[in-house]
Design a protein around this motif. Structure first.
Motif: not given
Length: 180
Positions: A108-120
């Motif tokens: 669930e933590f990485v179930n985010v928009e792609q841009e946020v995922l790449f910034e993470l």
């Protein structure tokens, strides 16, 4: 006279985290967050910085590569995992459904928009937090698994700049990995 149990204030077994000062972390935008040393030191970068100085430094550690919103998410991840380190993620992924591979919370933590995922991913790499880097990269891998190059390009907005000849050559050179 009957012995009374010690009041909470007089118990001797306080945790180490309570004894150590909080670490201040400063995002790219200048926002400052305080984190327990145990949480902040899940980052090898921060751990190495903290170990090299006198304990109790009041200065915030500048993290110029990490935006405020991403630092908040990273600290949320570290806080969640400070007492229960995540399991090693088996590679290659056995499923495109990340919830079958990692804990429900992590999925669930990485179930985010792609841009946020790449910034993470960039933040986990910069801060050197291997379990978070593994998790975020596993999310990307789950998005790619079983897709054609065209589907992957569409998913990540990648422009195909190969000529048909170059593409045929790459396919020929990498034929061996499709048989695996």
């Amino acid at each position: 006279e009957p012995t009374r149990p010690l009041s909470p204030a007089r118990t001797q077994h306080s945790t180490m985290a309570e004894d150590k000062p909080k670490i201040k972390l400063q995002s790219q935008q200048g926002d400052i967050y305080e984190a327990d040393q145990q949480v902040a030191c899940m980052s090898t970068l921060i751990k190495n910085m903290v170990e090299g100085e006198d304990s109790g430094s009041e200065d915030a550690i500048p993290l110029p590569n990490v935006k405020t919103a991403i630092l908040q998410r990273v600290l949320q991840y570290c806080e969640h995992h400070k007492e229960n380190p995540p399991e090693e993620i088996a590679k290659p992924l056995k499923s495109t459904n990340l919830a079958e591979v990692v804990s429900e919370w992590d999925a669930e933590f990485v179930n985010v928009e792609q841009e946020v995922l790449f910034e993470l991913i960039l933040a986990a790499n910069y801060l050197d937090i291997k379990p978070l880097l593994d998790l975020t990269c596993a999310k990307v891998a789950s998005m790619i698994k079983g897709k054609t190059p065209e589907e992957i390009r569409k998913q990540f907005n990648i422009v195909n700049d190969f000529t048909p000849e170059e593409e045929a050559q790459v396919r020929e050179e990498n034929k061996w990995c499709e048989d695996a």
